[in-house]
Enzyme design. Structure first.
Site, PDB file in Angstrom:
ATOM      1  N   CYS A 117       0.832  -1.208   0.000  1.00  0.00           N
ATOM      2  CA  CYS A 117       0.000   0.000   0.000  1.00  0.00           C
ATOM      3  C   CYS A 117       0.870   1.263   0.000  1.00  0.00           C
ATOM      4  O   CYS A 117       0.698   2.145  -0.857  1.00  0.00           O
ATOM      5  CB  CYS A 117      -0.943  -0.021   1.199  1.00  0.00           C
ATOM      6  SG  CYS A 117      -0.193  -0.572   2.738  1.00  0.00           S
TER       7      CYS A 117
HETATM    8  N1  LIG Z   1      -4.299  -4.784   4.982  1.00  0.00           N
HETATM    9  C1  LIG Z   1      -3.719  -4.064   4.030  1.00  0.00           C
HETATM   10  O1  LIG Z   1      -3.977  -2.828   3.885  1.00  0.00           O
HETATM   11  C2  LIG Z   1      -2.768  -4.685   3.086  1.00  0.00           C
HETATM   12  C3  LIG Z   1      -2.353  -6.000   3.218  1.00  0.00           C
HETATM   13  N2  LIG Z   1      -1.498  -6.537   2.289  1.00  0.00           N
HETATM   14  C4  LIG Z   1      -0.951  -7.883   2.409  1.00  0.00           C
HETATM   15  O2  LIG Z   1      -1.981  -8.834   2.285  1.00  0.00           O
HETATM   16  C5  LIG Z   1      -1.636 -10.004   3.025  1.00  0.00           C
HETATM   17  C6  LIG Z   1      -2.818 -10.306   3.934  1.00  0.00           C
HETATM   18  O3  LIG Z   1      -2.942  -9.199   4.832  1.00  0.00           O
HETATM   19  P1  LIG Z   1      -4.277  -8.892   5.603  1.00  0.00           P
HETATM   20  O4  LIG Z   1      -5.444  -9.302   4.785  1.00  0.00           O
HETATM   21  O5  LIG Z   1      -4.161  -7.487   6.039  1.00  0.00           O
HETATM   22  O6  LIG Z   1      -4.082  -9.872   6.850  1.00  0.00           O
HETATM   23  P2  LIG Z   1      -5.178 -10.527   7.820  1.00  0.00           P
HETATM   24  O7  LIG Z   1      -4.425 -10.909   9.033  1.00  0.00           O
HETATM   25  O8  LIG Z   1      -6.354  -9.641   7.949  1.00  0.00           O
HETATM   26  O9  LIG Z   1      -5.621 -11.831   7.035  1.00  0.00           O
HETATM   27  C7  LIG Z   1      -4.733 -12.869   6.754  1.00  0.00           C
HETATM   28  C8  LIG Z   1      -5.539 -14.148   6.539  1.00  0.00           C
HETATM   29  O10 LIG Z   1      -4.622 -15.208   6.248  1.00  0.00           O
HETATM   30  C9  LIG Z   1      -4.907 -16.294   7.128  1.00  0.00           C
HETATM   31  N3  LIG Z   1      -3.691 -17.068   7.369  1.00  0.00           N
HETATM   32  C10 LIG Z   1      -2.612 -16.705   8.107  1.00  0.00           C
HETATM   33  N4  LIG Z   1      -1.690 -17.681   8.095  1.00  0.00           N
HETATM   34  C11 LIG Z   1      -2.197 -18.674   7.342  1.00  0.00           C
HETATM   35  C12 LIG Z   1      -1.729 -19.955   6.964  1.00  0.00           C
HETATM   36  N5  LIG Z   1      -0.531 -20.398   7.346  1.00  0.00           N
HETATM   37  N6  LIG Z   1      -2.516 -20.718   6.169  1.00  0.00           N
HETATM   38  C13 LIG Z   1      -3.721 -20.283   5.764  1.00  0.00           C
HETATM   39  N7  LIG Z   1      -4.229 -19.070   6.106  1.00  0.00           N
HETATM   40  C14 LIG Z   1      -3.482 -18.285   6.884  1.00  0.00           C
HETATM   41  C15 LIG Z   1      -5.406 -15.643   8.378  1.00  0.00           C
HETATM   42  O11 LIG Z   1      -6.095 -16.560   9.186  1.00  0.00           O
HETATM   43  P3  LIG Z   1      -6.130 -16.422  10.789  1.00  0.00           P
HETATM   44  O12 LIG Z   1      -7.331 -15.587  11.085  1.00  0.00           O
HETATM   45  O13 LIG Z   1      -6.239 -17.810  11.261  1.00  0.00           O
HETATM   46  O14 LIG Z   1      -4.851 -15.778  11.224  1.00  0.00           O
HETATM   47  C16 LIG Z   1      -6.307 -14.567   7.796  1.00  0.00           C
HETATM   48  O15 LIG Z   1      -7.549 -15.065   7.415  1.00  0.00           O
HETATM   49  C17 LIG Z   1      -0.366  -9.684   3.826  1.00  0.00           C
HETATM   50  O16 LIG Z   1       0.733 -10.305   3.216  1.00  0.00           O
HETATM   51  C18 LIG Z   1      -0.281  -8.180   3.762  1.00  0.00           C
HETATM   52  O17 LIG Z   1       1.063  -7.767   3.783  1.00  0.00           O
HETATM   53  C19 LIG Z   1      -1.122  -5.796   1.192  1.00  0.00           C
HETATM   54  C20 LIG Z   1      -1.489  -4.500   1.053  1.00  0.00           C
HETATM   55  C21 LIG Z   1      -2.279  -3.831   2.033  1.00  0.00           C
HETATM   56  C1  LIG Z   2      -0.672  -0.043   9.063  1.00  0.00           C
HETATM   57  C2  LIG Z   2       0.203  -1.227   8.838  1.00  0.00           C
HETATM   58  O1  LIG Z   2       0.578  -1.951   9.747  1.00  0.00           O
HETATM   59  N1  LIG Z   2       0.574  -1.440   7.600  1.00  0.00           N
HETATM   60  C3  LIG Z   2       1.427  -2.527   7.207  1.00  0.00           C
HETATM   61  C4  LIG Z   2       1.613  -2.447   5.736  1.00  0.00           C
HETATM   62  C5  LIG Z   2       0.468  -3.048   5.046  1.00  0.00           C
HETATM   63  C6  LIG Z   2       0.680  -4.524   4.841  1.00  0.00           C
HETATM   64  O2  LIG Z   2       0.939  -5.325   5.700  1.00  0.00           O
HETATM   65  O3  LIG Z   2       0.587  -4.972   3.684  1.00  0.00           O
HETATM   66  P1  LIG Z   2       1.581  -4.796   2.516  1.00  0.00           P
HETATM   67  O4  LIG Z   2       2.950  -5.000   3.012  1.00  0.00           O
HETATM   68  O5  LIG Z   2       1.306  -5.888   1.620  1.00  0.00           O
HETATM   69  O6  LIG Z   2       1.304  -3.469   1.978  1.00  0.00           O
HETATM   70  C7  LIG Z   2       2.792  -2.461   7.830  1.00  0.00           C
HETATM   71  O7  LIG Z   2       3.305  -1.396   8.053  1.00  0.00           O
HETATM   72  O8  LIG Z   2       3.380  -3.550   7.974  1.00  0.00           O
END
Ligand SMILES: NC(=O)C1=CN([C@@H]2O[C@H](COP(=O)(O)OP(=O)(O)OC[C@H]3O[C@@H](n4cnc5c(N)ncnc54)[C@H](OP(=O)(O)O)[C@@H]3O)[C@@H](O)[C@H]2O)C=CC1
Ligand SMILES: CC(=O)N[C@@H](CCC(=O)OP(=O)(O)O)C(=O)O
Length: 310
Positions: A117
């Site tokens: 992000c």
């Molecule tokens: N949130 C954001 O703004 C952004 C996130 N991302 C990336 O997206 C990815 C997901 O992030 P986000 O959605 O925020 O994270 P969350 O913690 O909200 O969701 C992650 C999901 O993955 C599941 N999970 C974790 N470990 C495993 C495993 N070993 N096997 C199967 N499922 C698993 C979790 O389950 P459980 O509930 O059991 O832990 C949960 O449902 C990350 O890599 C993050 O860096 C990228 C850009 C922005």
């Molecule tokens: C607010 C906050 O915690 N933000 C995350 C970045 C978002 C994320 O985990 O996802 P991506 O790495 O895929 O962007 C962090 O700083 O680690």
């Protein structure tokens, strides 16, 4: 033909938002895993291998595990939203507007790394100035940003929303990444085409979604004769011909009293601004986006659509 899509991590923050964006679409069939089985490796492996496109919304280690589950399969295409593959040259970086060739690379790629992000905002501001020769080698780039707390996924959401937890966070706005070793720095350097790693200082505010990324610049340390007008023009030219990333006209930015981090919540677009005073010494480049929109789930769906259009 409908394409089979499996979102590994569909019950997490990013995965849920992707599911919402796909609801009602007839051109894709969502393969789904029950929430209680979300960590069932055998079931995940089966679903991953049954998909046309697997979208990984998992922590880095689980993403790598999912990719290894596809080792013997040369058909399934992958979009990974984690940090695991963003600077891996064998993966296409999923920021379509980054330069003119990127859309084609994503369309034909087997493996696409969805951008982070914060890097989406930072690269959007930096790369056009590197391409135009305005930002010289050696310039000490700094990136300051604020994110909505959904950026930290389920864990941070719970810490911000449930004040009865032992690890609850009561701050309304906090800095973190204080070691200056945030996982997004390499990605900003590589895809921002910088020769020096940027100094990145992130923060979180007590709002769910939204993001501001700032790259302040000293004009006298840029290419000789650099002006706010020239920087604005370089951004406009870089993003011509598409409507996801828009560059706000100077007269509009000059009239703004403030920038609201939540303005683009629910949208998959991004706005760029060049703030400053004509003839002044400084420019503050600003990117405004939804961390879960163009910063994550919106970009993932955009990349999926490009891959499906190959
Ligand atoms: N949130 C954001 O703004 C952004 C996130 N991302 C990336 O997206 C990815 C997901 O992030 P986000 O959605 O925020 O994270 P969350 O913690 O909200 O969701 C992650 C999901 O993955 C599941 N999970 C974790 N470990 C495993 C495993 N070993 N096997 C199967 N499922 C698993 C979790 O389950 P459980 O509930 O059991 O832990 C949960 O449902 C990350 O890599 C993050 O860096 C990228 C850009 C922005
Ligand atoms: C607010 C906050 O915690 N933000 C995350 C970045 C978002 C994320 O985990 O996802 P991506 O790495 O895929 O962007 C962090 O700083 O680690």
């Amino acid at each position: 033909m409908t394409a089979k899509i499996f979102i590994d991590g569909e019950h997490g923050t990013t995965g849920l938002q992707i599911r919402t964006r796909m609801a009602g679409r007839r051109d894709v069939e969502l393969l789904s895993i029950p929430e209680a089985e979300r960590r069932n490796a055998a079931m995940r492996e089966d679903l991953l291998n049954s998909a046309d496109i697997a979208i990984l919304c998992l922590p880095d280690d689980a993403s790598k595990e999912a990719v290894s589950m596809l080792a013997g399969n040369n058909k399934v295409r992958v979009i990974d939203t984690s940090t695991a593959y963003r600077i891996d040259p064998s993966w296409a970086y999923g920021f379509a507007e980054m330069d003119k060739a990127q859309t084609g690379k994503i369309r034909s790629a087997r493996y696409v790394a969805n951008p982070g992000c914060y890097p989406t905002g930072a690269i959007a501001l930096i790369r056009p100035l590197r391409a135009a020769g305005i930002l010289p080698d050696g310039y000490p780039v700094t990136v300051n940003a604020i994110s909505g707390y959904t950026g930290g996924g389920k864990q941070l959401i719970a810490q911000m929303e449930d004040q009865s937890r032992d690890d609850a966070i009561s701050a309304n706005n906090f800095l973190y990444g204080l070691t200056l070793k945030h996982k997004h720095v390499p990605e900003m350097k590589v895809h921002g085409q910088l020769d020096r790693a940027p100094l990145f200082s992130p923060s979180v505010g007590r709002f769910a979604q939204g993001m501001i990324v700032q790259v302040p610049l000293f004009l006298e340390d840029l290419k000789d004769g650099a002006t706010i007008e020239g920087i604005h023009k370089a951004l406009v030219e870089h993003y011509a011909g598409q409507d996801i990333v828009t560059v706000v006209p100077p007269e509009e930015s000059r009239a703004l009293p403030r920038v609201d981090a939540e303005e683009l919540v629910g949208k998959d677009t991004m706005k760029l601004f060049a703030f400053g005073t004509p003839g002044g010494a400084h420019v503050n480049l600003v990117a405004l986006l939804d961390n879960l929109g163009k910063g994550a789930s919106g970009a993932a769906v955009q990349n999926m659509d490009l891959m499906l259009s190959a």
